[in-house]
Design an enzyme around this catalytic site. Structure first.
Site, PDB file in Angstrom:
ATOM      1  N   GLY A  26      44.101  67.444  36.350  1.00  0.00           N
ATOM      2  CA  GLY A  26      44.788  67.129  35.086  1.00  0.00           C
ATOM      3  C   GLY A  26      46.214  66.661  35.311  1.00  0.00           C
ATOM      4  O   GLY A  26      46.718  65.806  34.578  1.00  0.00           O
TER       5      GLY A  26
ATOM      6  N   LEU B  79      44.426  65.130  42.050  1.00  0.00           N
ATOM      7  CA  LEU B  79      45.476  65.891  41.371  1.00  0.00           C
ATOM      8  C   LEU B  79      44.972  66.585  40.105  1.00  0.00           C
ATOM      9  O   LEU B  79      45.722  67.296  39.446  1.00  0.00           O
ATOM     10  CB  LEU B  79      46.651  64.972  41.020  1.00  0.00           C
ATOM     11  CG  LEU B  79      47.817  64.950  42.006  1.00  0.00           C
ATOM     12  CD1 LEU B  79      47.445  64.229  43.282  1.00  0.00           C
ATOM     13  CD2 LEU B  79      49.031  64.262  41.394  1.00  0.00           C
TER      14      LEU B  79
ATOM     15  N   PHE C 111      58.482  31.418  39.227  1.00  0.00           N
ATOM     16  CA  PHE C 111      57.448  30.453  39.622  1.00  0.00           C
ATOM     17  C   PHE C 111      56.546  30.248  38.408  1.00  0.00           C
ATOM     18  O   PHE C 111      55.856  31.189  37.994  1.00  0.00           O
ATOM     19  CB  PHE C 111      56.682  31.063  40.802  1.00  0.00           C
ATOM     20  CG  PHE C 111      55.421  30.387  41.236  1.00  0.00           C
ATOM     21  CD1 PHE C 111      55.453  29.322  42.128  1.00  0.00           C
ATOM     22  CD2 PHE C 111      54.173  30.859  40.818  1.00  0.00           C
ATOM     23  CE1 PHE C 111      54.278  28.727  42.583  1.00  0.00           C
ATOM     24  CE2 PHE C 111      52.989  30.272  41.268  1.00  0.00           C
ATOM     25  CZ  PHE C 111      53.052  29.203  42.153  1.00  0.00           C
TER      26      PHE C 111
ATOM     27  N   GLN D 226      42.320  61.625  40.858  1.00  0.00           N
ATOM     28  CA  GLN D 226      41.234  62.612  40.727  1.00  0.00           C
ATOM     29  C   GLN D 226      41.579  63.895  41.465  1.00  0.00           C
ATOM     30  O   GLN D 226      41.360  65.004  40.985  1.00  0.00           O
ATOM     31  CB  GLN D 226      39.940  61.991  41.286  1.00  0.00           C
ATOM     32  CG  GLN D 226      38.699  62.828  41.091  1.00  0.00           C
ATOM     33  CD  GLN D 226      38.245  62.813  39.638  1.00  0.00           C
ATOM     34  OE1 GLN D 226      38.714  62.012  38.838  1.00  0.00           O
ATOM     35  NE2 GLN D 226      37.358  63.731  39.301  1.00  0.00           N
TER      36      GLN D 226
ATOM     37  N   GLU E 212      47.897  35.963  40.840  1.00  0.00           N
ATOM     38  CA  GLU E 212      47.830  35.128  42.059  1.00  0.00           C
ATOM     39  C   GLU E 212      46.391  34.884  42.504  1.00  0.00           C
ATOM     40  O   GLU E 212      46.081  34.858  43.690  1.00  0.00           O
ATOM     41  CB  GLU E 212      48.692  35.742  43.163  1.00  0.00           C
ATOM     42  CG  GLU E 212      50.151  35.825  42.717  1.00  0.00           C
ATOM     43  CD  GLU E 212      51.142  36.022  43.816  1.00  0.00           C
ATOM     44  OE1 GLU E 212      50.895  35.499  44.914  1.00  0.00           O
ATOM     45  OE2 GLU E 212      52.155  36.679  43.560  1.00  0.00           O
TER      46      GLU E 212
HETATM   47  C1  LIG Z   1      52.087  40.861  35.117  1.00  0.00           C
HETATM   48  C2  LIG Z   1      51.738  39.437  35.358  1.00  0.00           C
HETATM   49  C3  LIG Z   1      52.568  38.657  36.137  1.00  0.00           C
HETATM   50  C4  LIG Z   1      52.275  37.298  36.341  1.00  0.00           C
HETATM   51  N1  LIG Z   1      53.168  36.506  37.018  1.00  0.00           N
HETATM   52  C5  LIG Z   1      52.952  35.167  37.073  1.00  0.00           C
HETATM   53  C6  LIG Z   1      53.971  34.290  37.593  1.00  0.00           C
HETATM   54  O1  LIG Z   1      55.054  34.726  38.006  1.00  0.00           O
HETATM   55  N2  LIG Z   1      53.719  32.942  37.604  1.00  0.00           N
HETATM   56  C7  LIG Z   1      52.553  32.422  37.144  1.00  0.00           C
HETATM   57  O2  LIG Z   1      52.400  31.215  37.181  1.00  0.00           O
HETATM   58  N3  LIG Z   1      51.565  33.229  36.652  1.00  0.00           N
HETATM   59  C8  LIG Z   1      51.747  34.578  36.594  1.00  0.00           C
HETATM   60  N4  LIG Z   1      50.790  35.416  36.052  1.00  0.00           N
HETATM   61  C9  LIG Z   1      49.528  34.836  35.578  1.00  0.00           C
HETATM   62  C10 LIG Z   1      48.317  35.222  36.418  1.00  0.00           C
HETATM   63  O3  LIG Z   1      48.383  34.613  37.678  1.00  0.00           O
HETATM   64  C11 LIG Z   1      47.057  34.855  35.623  1.00  0.00           C
HETATM   65  O4  LIG Z   1      46.962  35.784  34.564  1.00  0.00           O
HETATM   66  C12 LIG Z   1      45.796  34.880  36.473  1.00  0.00           C
HETATM   67  O5  LIG Z   1      45.818  33.821  37.391  1.00  0.00           O
HETATM   68  C13 LIG Z   1      44.510  34.789  35.630  1.00  0.00           C
HETATM   69  O6  LIG Z   1      44.576  33.747  34.721  1.00  0.00           O
HETATM   70  P1  LIG Z   1      44.212  34.021  33.172  1.00  0.00           P
HETATM   71  O7  LIG Z   1      45.008  35.205  32.729  1.00  0.00           O
HETATM   72  O8  LIG Z   1      44.394  32.754  32.422  1.00  0.00           O
HETATM   73  O9  LIG Z   1      42.698  34.441  33.191  1.00  0.00           O
HETATM   74  P2  LIG Z   1      41.437  33.441  33.056  1.00  0.00           P
HETATM   75  O10 LIG Z   1      41.598  32.308  33.993  1.00  0.00           O
HETATM   76  O11 LIG Z   1      41.221  33.122  31.624  1.00  0.00           O
HETATM   77  O12 LIG Z   1      40.265  34.365  33.591  1.00  0.00           O
HETATM   78  C14 LIG Z   1      39.587  35.314  32.732  1.00  0.00           C
HETATM   79  C15 LIG Z   1      38.506  35.986  33.559  1.00  0.00           C
HETATM   80  O13 LIG Z   1      37.559  35.013  33.985  1.00  0.00           O
HETATM   81  C16 LIG Z   1      37.429  35.055  35.392  1.00  0.00           C
HETATM   82  N5  LIG Z   1      37.226  33.682  35.895  1.00  0.00           N
HETATM   83  C17 LIG Z   1      37.977  32.597  35.636  1.00  0.00           C
HETATM   84  N6  LIG Z   1      37.499  31.527  36.313  1.00  0.00           N
HETATM   85  C18 LIG Z   1      36.424  31.949  37.003  1.00  0.00           C
HETATM   86  C19 LIG Z   1      35.516  31.333  37.893  1.00  0.00           C
HETATM   87  N7  LIG Z   1      35.630  30.054  38.227  1.00  0.00           N
HETATM   88  N8  LIG Z   1      34.513  32.090  38.421  1.00  0.00           N
HETATM   89  C20 LIG Z   1      34.390  33.389  38.107  1.00  0.00           C
HETATM   90  N9  LIG Z   1      35.235  34.045  37.271  1.00  0.00           N
HETATM   91  C21 LIG Z   1      36.241  33.339  36.724  1.00  0.00           C
HETATM   92  C22 LIG Z   1      38.723  35.621  35.902  1.00  0.00           C
HETATM   93  O14 LIG Z   1      38.572  36.222  37.174  1.00  0.00           O
HETATM   94  C23 LIG Z   1      39.031  36.651  34.838  1.00  0.00           C
HETATM   95  O15 LIG Z   1      38.335  37.836  35.104  1.00  0.00           O
HETATM   96  C24 LIG Z   1      51.066  36.762  35.832  1.00  0.00           C
HETATM   97  C25 LIG Z   1      50.217  37.575  35.064  1.00  0.00           C
HETATM   98  C26 LIG Z   1      50.552  38.873  34.792  1.00  0.00           C
HETATM   99  C27 LIG Z   1      49.659  39.676  33.875  1.00  0.00           C
END
Ligand SMILES: Cc1cc2nc3c(=O)[nH]c(=O)nc-3n(C[C@H](O)[C@H](O)[C@H](O)COP(=O)(O)OP(=O)(O)OC[C@H]3O[C@@H](n4cnc5c(N)ncnc54)[C@H](O)[C@@H]3O)c2cc1C
Length: 385
Positions: free
Chosen positions: A346, A344, A125, A342, A369
């Site tokens: 060390g 467990l 996705f 915690q 997500e």
């Molecule tokens: C292991 C892994 C698997 C993944 N799998 C998929 C996948 O299969 N398909 C896919 O499409 N994506 C996938 N992702 C992407 C994931 O959904 C995004 O990383 C996530 O939605 C956050 O987006 P970003 O990393 O760009 O963070 P950013 O959007 O840059 O956010 C950075 C920080 O700002 C905060 N923030 C952003 N906007 C706001 C707001 N309006 N108000 C307050 N705080 C805010 C966020 O909460 C976060 O703490 C995956 C990510 C990882 C690490």
């Protein structure tokens, strides 16, 4: 104590019992090795395919299990309790097949879902982009009509299963003037010329569930457009994520339960100063807090799952319940796993026990997500309305 999964039918119970045995015998024993080697969970997904789990989210008419949403919640939690990486790759596959189920034409469903349900074709996705994660409506990937089909250009990042998947559902802008209403979805088969992927990201946890940055410069046929209509992509993605957020809650339940079980067994065995750890009130309070956090997370997730079934029968959405379930389960599971570590001492910090891996696997649940901040935004917007 009443059975917490009393709402499952006899058949669903049997399905979960068989799955639990299979996971205990064939998936859990490989979880530590998967984490160490960071090898993709191909074999584990094949095992799940044999058990009917790759299509457990789909109706029977497309080769799926046709089980209720609470049963799916339980089943995903069982897989996650055995191996977080496997559950993450599995639920990423669900995001792809749910996209087709929700947004696809009948021909697209018939062409792709039965194979995906049998485990013959793995899905991915692709929504997130380097500059559009929390705000996917700001995506830059473009699809333009070209030569009776489509030219798809852009980049996606953090795509689970991305380079491994047999097909991807890629979201792209077809009409920039219409903002999120100008987003559409496309089915991109593996091997499409112009679809490229880097090496898997080096992640903190879920090391056997690979995520990739993808480059897109592809020509696609006319019928690659999901549902055959433009502008439906954003709506489809949001509906898919409602389902997905309950599946994240399921992963949290499975991982948290495994951490809690390890910690409780350890506390019963461990003798300090001639006394079992469980004789100490401070330790008993930690166990009580873990149990309470787990129970509240499970109840919210089950409520969201019931609302999902009701919405699918009668139409409508269950976004509020899904966001609450995801937010609460991911935060509760993080606390539970930290408390288990915690308890467990060390040893909890070593790889002799699964808890440190569970702590790492769980951390992303508060980010992907829709991060906790995004879930709070969704919940507060609904309450304010
Ligand atoms: C292991 C892994 C698997 C993944 N799998 C998929 C996948 O299969 N398909 C896919 O499409 N994506 C996938 N992702 C992407 C994931 O959904 C995004 O990383 C996530 O939605 C956050 O987006 P970003 O990393 O760009 O963070 P950013 O959007 O840059 O956010 C950075 C920080 O700002 C905060 N923030 C952003 N906007 C706001 C707001 N309006 N108000 C307050 N705080 C805010 C966020 O909460 C976060 O703490 C995956 C990510 C990882 C690490």
């Amino acid at each position: 104590m009443t059975d917490p999964w009393h709402m499952l039918s006899e058949e669903e119970r049997l399905f979960c019992d068989v799955l639990e045995r299979l996971c205990a015998e064939r998936i859990a024993p490989r979880a530590a090795e998967t984490d160490e080697t960071a090898r993709f969970v191909h074999d584990q997904l094949a095992t799940l395919g044999g058990a009917g789990m790759m299509g457990a989210n789909l109706p029977e008419e497309y080769g799926g299990g046709g089980i209720s949403a609470p049963a799916l919640l339980r089943a995903v939690a069982i897989v996650a309790g055995a191996c977080g990486s496997t559950a993450s790759a599995l639920t990423a596959h669900y995001l792809a097949t749910d996209s087709i189920l929700i947004g696809g034409t009948e021909a697209q469903k018939q062409a792709l879902l039965p194979g995906a349900a049998e485990g013959r074709a793995l899905g991915a996705f692709a929504l997130t982009e380097p500059t559009a994660g929390s705000d996917p409506a700001d995506m830059k990937t473009r699809a333009r009509r070209e030569g009776g089909g489509w030219r798809l250009e852009g980049a996606k990042c953090f795509i689970s299963n991305g380079a491994v998947a047999d097909f991807l559902v890629v979201y792209a802008v077809t009409d920039p003037a219409r903002a999120h209403r100008g987003i559409s979805a496309f089915i991109v088969p593996k091997g499409t010329p112009g679809l490229s992927a880097g090496a898997p990201e080096r992640t903190m946890g879920l090391k056997g569930g690979h995520v990739f940055t993808l480059g897109l410069d592809c020509h696609l046929p006319e019928d690659a457009l999901l549902g055959g209509v433009e502008g439906q992509g954003f709506k489809t993605a949001m509906q898919v994520l409602d389902n997905g957020r309950i599946e994240v809650a399921a992963q949290c339940l499975g991982l948290a339960e495994a951490a809690m079980a390890t910690a409780i067994a350890y506390a019963k065995d461990r003798v300090i100063g001639g006394q079992p750890l469980t004789d100490r009130q401070a330790i008993r309070f930690m166990i009580a807090d873990m149990g309470l956090a787990f129970q509240s997370a499970r109840l919210l997730a089950q409520d969201a799952a019931r609302q999902r079934d009701a919405a699918h029968k009668g139409g409508g959405r269950f976004s509020l319940a899904a966001s609450m379930a995801k937010l609460h389960a991911s935060e509760a599971a993080g606390r539970i796993a930290d408390t288990a570590l915690q308890l467990l001492g060390g040893y909890g910090y070593t790889r002799d026990f699964p808890v440190e891996r569970i702590v790492r696997d769980l951390r992303i649940m508060r980010i992907y997500e829709g991060s906790s901040e995004i879930q709070r935004s969704i919940i507060s917007a609904q309450l304010l309305a």
